[in-house]
Structure formats: structure tokens, C-alpha cells
Design a protein around this motif. Sequence first.
Motif, PDB file in Angstrom:
ATOM      1  N   LYS A  72       0.852  -1.185   0.000  1.00 15.79           N
ATOM      2  CA  LYS A  72       0.000   0.000   0.000  1.00 15.79           C
ATOM      3  C   LYS A  72       0.887   1.233   0.000  1.00 15.79           C
ATOM      4  N   PHE A  73       0.416   2.231  -0.723  1.00 14.53           N
ATOM      5  CA  PHE A  73       1.201   3.449  -0.895  1.00 14.53           C
ATOM      6  C   PHE A  73       0.327   4.680  -0.729  1.00 14.53           C
ATOM      7  N   PHE A  75       0.856   8.560  -2.238  1.00 16.00           N
ATOM      8  CA  PHE A  75       1.682   9.458  -3.036  1.00 16.00           C
ATOM      9  C   PHE A  75       1.271  10.889  -2.721  1.00 16.00           C
ATOM     10  N   PHE A 101       4.098  -2.363  -9.243  1.00 15.83           N
ATOM     11  CA  PHE A 101       2.841  -1.766  -8.795  1.00 15.83           C
ATOM     12  C   PHE A 101       1.598  -2.621  -9.084  1.00 15.83           C
ATOM     13  N   LYS A 104      -1.274  -3.711  -6.472  1.00 11.99           N
ATOM     14  CA  LYS A 104      -1.050  -3.038  -5.199  1.00 11.99           C
ATOM     15  C   LYS A 104      -2.033  -1.871  -5.093  1.00 11.99           C
ATOM     16  N   CYS A 106      -3.072   2.176  -3.694  1.00  9.77           N
ATOM     17  CA  CYS A 106      -2.517   3.476  -3.322  1.00  9.77           C
ATOM     18  C   CYS A 106      -3.610   4.502  -3.098  1.00  9.77           C
TER      19      CYS A 106
END
Length: 174
Positions: A72-73, A75, A101, A104, A106
Motif C-alpha cells: 500500500k502506498f 503518493f 505496482f 497493489k 494506493c
Amino acid sequence: MIKIIVSTNREQSISRKIAIQYQQTLASLGSASEILDLRDLPHDFLFSALYENNGKNESYNTFHNLVRSGEKFVFIVPEYNGSFPGVLKAFIDGMTYPNTFKNKKCALLGLSSGIGGGSSALSHLTDIFHYLGMHVHPLKLKFAKIEENMSDNLLTNRLYIELLQTQAEMLIKY
């Protein structure tokens, strides 16, 4: 662990300040996170780590592996000239395609000095992440006039703080 990406290599960026506040919010929710700042990329990575040089720059490989290990991201994306910073695109281009990616998740948080809150930057970035197979959370935060909504390196706009908290909670459950 959630990876928070500071999507600019600008020194003293507001994005970094927001990333720290985001990390503190995640911690208050019991979620571990790590900040990865694009200013920490090797200065020559465009020439020493991409394309035919993929895998040859150890400093970049270390950064790449930190990203690859994430699931998990977040940005934190400043708007530069109607889009996101070029260093972010180069960084994405240097990741292993499509595996870094793919599948995944985000969350995106846009920043701008103007009234758009980085909306066009987030739109462009969303298109790229969809192409790479990443799941982009639908609540995309757009913080407009960011300098006017901060004091002592912290957000002061109540709505922005509440939205950040909400997005963080949703990302944890996502």
C-alpha cells in the motif's frame, strides 16, 4: 507497512511536510508507515539506473527494493506545470514493469499553490497507475492554496485535516 512517497526531489518541499503529518496520522491509527522521499534518489539515476542500465545502480536498487516490498502506498503529489513532477515519472519508469505496482493499492494526495489542488496531476497519475495495474483509492485529496493552509509545517485547514484522517482510515481498510 504503508509506503508514503514524497513525489518531488525539491529540497524543503511542502510535500515532505505533508508526508510527515500523514505518517503521524497513520501512527495514531495504529498503522506503521515509511516515508520514501524522491530527493533521496541517486542524482544520476536517469543515466545510471534506467533502461539498459536497469539493476546496475546499487543506490537506486536499494530504493527500488523498498518500493517493491510495499503493498500500500500514499503518493503526496505537488502540481508542477499542470501535472506531476518529472522526477516522479522517471522514478515510475525505473520500476520493474509491471510487477512493482501491479495489484497493489494506493491513495493520492495532490497539492497546489493555486485553486486546483493538483487535480490534473492526480488525473494523469491515476491513468498511469491504472495502466500499471495498481488499484487507486477513489478518495483523491486535492489541497489547494497549500501555503495559505499551513502554519509551522502543519496543515491548519480543518477540512484538509479531516480529509487526510478519513483517507488514512480508508487506506488502512482498503
